[in-house]
Design a protein around this motif. Structure first.
Motif, PDB file in Angstrom:
ATOM      1  N   VAL A  96       0.519  -1.385  -0.107  1.00 62.25           N
ATOM      2  CA  VAL A  96      -0.033   0.095  -0.313  1.00 62.25           C
ATOM      3  C   VAL A  96       0.754   1.237  -0.628  1.00 62.25           C
ATOM      4  CG1 VAL A  96      -1.830   0.802   2.046  1.00 62.25           C
ATOM      5  CG2 VAL A  96      -1.966  -1.263   1.141  1.00 62.25           C
ATOM      6  N   ALA A  97       0.536   2.151  -0.702  1.00 63.07           N
ATOM      7  CA  ALA A  97       1.377   3.623  -0.810  1.00 63.07           C
ATOM      8  C   ALA A  97       0.930   4.598   0.017  1.00 63.07           C
ATOM      9  CB  ALA A  97       1.340   4.412  -1.985  1.00 63.07           C
ATOM     10  N   ILE A  98       2.086   4.472   0.812  1.00 64.93           N
ATOM     11  CA  ILE A  98       2.140   5.080   2.363  1.00 64.93           C
ATOM     12  C   ILE A  98       2.647   7.306   1.878  1.00 64.93           C
ATOM     13  CG2 ILE A  98       1.363   3.696   3.602  1.00 64.93           C
ATOM     14  CD1 ILE A  98       4.117   3.601   4.530  1.00 64.93           C
ATOM     15  N   GLY A  99       2.453   7.795   3.333  1.00 64.89           N
ATOM     16  CA  GLY A  99       2.924   9.502   2.773  1.00 64.89           C
ATOM     17  C   GLY A  99       4.648   8.841   3.242  1.00 64.89           C
ATOM     18  N   GLN A 100       5.504   9.942   3.476  1.00 67.19           N
ATOM     19  CA  GLN A 100       7.313  10.478   3.433  1.00 67.19           C
ATOM     20  C   GLN A 100       6.956  10.244   5.156  1.00 67.19           C
ATOM     21  OE1 GLN A 100       8.690  12.654   0.348  1.00 67.19           O
ATOM     22  NE2 GLN A 100      10.292  11.081  -0.070  1.00 67.19           N
ATOM     23  N   ASP A 101       6.341  11.025   6.035  1.00 76.80           N
ATOM     24  CA  ASP A 101       6.028  10.701   7.150  1.00 76.80           C
ATOM     25  C   ASP A 101       5.137   9.608   7.673  1.00 76.80           C
ATOM     26  OD1 ASP A 101       3.365  11.801   6.139  1.00 76.80           O
ATOM     27  OD2 ASP A 101       3.260  13.106   7.724  1.00 76.80           O
ATOM     28  N   ALA A 102       4.464   8.432   7.040  1.00 79.82           N
ATOM     29  CA  ALA A 102       4.823   7.030   7.560  1.00 79.82           C
ATOM     30  C   ALA A 102       5.767   7.148   8.562  1.00 79.82           C
ATOM     31  CB  ALA A 102       4.370   6.554   6.891  1.00 79.82           C
ATOM     32  N   THR A 103       5.010   6.513  10.157  1.00 84.66           N
ATOM     33  CA  THR A 103       6.266   6.021  11.055  1.00 84.66           C
ATOM     34  C   THR A 103       6.481   4.067  11.157  1.00 84.66           C
ATOM     35  OG1 THR A 103       4.301   4.562  12.508  1.00 84.66           O
ATOM     36  CG2 THR A 103       4.714   6.461  12.640  1.00 84.66           C
ATOM     37  N   THR A 104       7.669   3.643  11.177  1.00 91.71           N
ATOM     38  CA  THR A 104       8.222   3.143  11.507  1.00 91.71           C
ATOM     39  C   THR A 104       6.786   1.629  11.064  1.00 91.71           C
ATOM     40  OG1 THR A 104      10.500   3.074  11.971  1.00 91.71           O
ATOM     41  CG2 THR A 104       9.916   0.997  11.472  1.00 91.71           C
ATOM     42  N   LEU A 105       6.234   1.776  12.598  1.00 94.45           N
ATOM     43  CA  LEU A 105       5.156  -0.287  12.147  1.00 94.45           C
ATOM     44  C   LEU A 105       4.493   0.542  10.945  1.00 94.45           C
ATOM     45  CD1 LEU A 105       3.298  -1.760  13.602  1.00 94.45           C
ATOM     46  CD2 LEU A 105       2.731  -0.055  15.039  1.00 94.45           C
ATOM     47  N   GLU A 106       3.784   1.315  10.656  1.00 91.57           N
ATOM     48  CA  GLU A 106       2.769   2.254   9.018  1.00 91.57           C
ATOM     49  C   GLU A 106       3.236   2.021   8.163  1.00 91.57           C
ATOM     50  OE1 GLU A 106       0.412   6.322  11.064  1.00 91.57           O
ATOM     51  OE2 GLU A 106       2.858   6.477  10.021  1.00 91.57           O
ATOM     52  N   LYS A 107       4.783   1.646   8.133  1.00 91.28           N
ATOM     53  CA  LYS A 107       5.244   1.764   6.547  1.00 91.28           C
ATOM     54  C   LYS A 107       5.792  -0.037   7.245  1.00 91.28           C
ATOM     55  CE  LYS A 107       8.181   5.701   6.448  1.00 91.28           C
ATOM     56  NZ  LYS A 107       9.914   6.404   7.385  1.00 91.28           N
ATOM     57  N   ALA A 108       5.672  -0.728   7.996  1.00 92.57           N
ATOM     58  CA  ALA A 108       5.184  -2.401   7.694  1.00 92.57           C
ATOM     59  C   ALA A 108       4.191  -2.319   7.486  1.00 92.57           C
ATOM     60  CB  ALA A 108       5.793  -2.132   9.231  1.00 92.57           C
ATOM     61  N   LEU A 109       3.300  -1.642   7.967  1.00 91.06           N
ATOM     62  CA  LEU A 109       2.440  -2.146   7.739  1.00 91.06           C
ATOM     63  C   LEU A 109       2.012  -2.480   6.212  1.00 91.06           C
ATOM     64  CD1 LEU A 109      -0.202  -0.533  10.423  1.00 91.06           C
ATOM     65  CD2 LEU A 109      -0.128  -3.184  10.310  1.00 91.06           C
ATOM     66  N   ALA A 110       2.544  -1.316   5.421  1.00 91.36           N
ATOM     67  CA  ALA A 110       2.188  -1.261   3.960  1.00 91.36           C
ATOM     68  C   ALA A 110       2.708  -1.629   3.341  1.00 91.36           C
ATOM     69  CB  ALA A 110       2.796   0.543   3.854  1.00 91.36           C
ATOM     70  N   VAL A 111       3.410  -2.369   3.744  1.00 91.16           N
ATOM     71  CA  VAL A 111       4.907  -3.458   2.373  1.00 91.16           C
ATOM     72  C   VAL A 111       3.491  -4.889   3.001  1.00 91.16           C
ATOM     73  CG1 VAL A 111       6.283  -4.666   2.494  1.00 91.16           C
ATOM     74  CG2 VAL A 111       6.588  -2.317   2.851  1.00 91.16           C
TER      75      VAL A 111
END
Length: 188
Positions: A168-183
């Motif tokens: 899932v695409a996310i913004g550059q200001d995403a937290t580390t958890l949000e990045k893991a969730l997105a991947v």
């Protein structure tokens, strides 16, 4: 820097809190895991992050007595989950477990790598359950970093078996958890 065992302990506390806060009246609610409702997600989380987690420390597999069990229908399932998490954490406490290779059914894998996969499972599905039931979910940045590393390493394999959706695409200001969730195909 905490050890993976310390991270598992912290994540287990969060998972146990979310399981305990899940009302049976929400068992048929949808979850971020499209194929599971809340009850199915609960059963998956309990099985793999507590029972399988303990057995992995001894290179044992889970059998049909556990894979076919409806944990969420049992009275006191949340307390039983917490107790099983504690047994699993105790099984992983000895140094020799961490120095071993774990039989995963498809071969042997270094114990720290198996532990990271269990942590990933616990955090991702703990977050799924919290999201589905309207509960907060918080983990340390250190745990989020370990989970993000495990998600990155296994994302393509999980996608082959429909364990993860497309990233899932996310913004550059995403937290580390949000990045893991997105991947892993989840939207925070």
């Amino acid at each position: 820097m905490s050890t993976i065992h310390e991270q598992l302990t912290e994540a287990a506390d969060q998972a146990a809190r979310v399981v305990a806060g899940t009302d049976a009246g929400r068992f048929t609610d949808k979850t971020p895991c499209a194929e599971w409702d809340v009850k199915e997600l609960l059963n998956h989380l309990i099985l793999w992050t507590a029972y399988s987690f303990e057995r992995r420390a001894r290179s044992e597999q889970v059998g049909p007595d556990l894979t076919e069990r409806d944990f969420a229908s049992e009275p006191g399932y949340a307390e039983a989950y917490r107790a099983q998490l504690d047994r699993a954490l105790a099984a992983w406490a000895p140094a020799e477990v961490w120095e071993s290779e774990i039989d995963t059914g498809g071969g042997k894998t270094p114990a720290p790598q198996v532990a990271e996969m269990i942590l990933m499972e616990m955090v991702l599905h703990g977050w799924d359950l919290a999201t589905a039931t309207g509960q907060p979910y918080e983990i340390s940045d250190e745990i989020a970093a370990t989970v993000a590393k495990a998600v990155e390493a296994s994302a393509e394999m999980y996608r082959q078996y429909d364990g993860f959706a497309a990233e899932v695409a996310i913004g550059q200001d995403a937290t580390t958890l949000e990045k893991a969730l997105a991947v892993s195909g989840r939207s925070a």
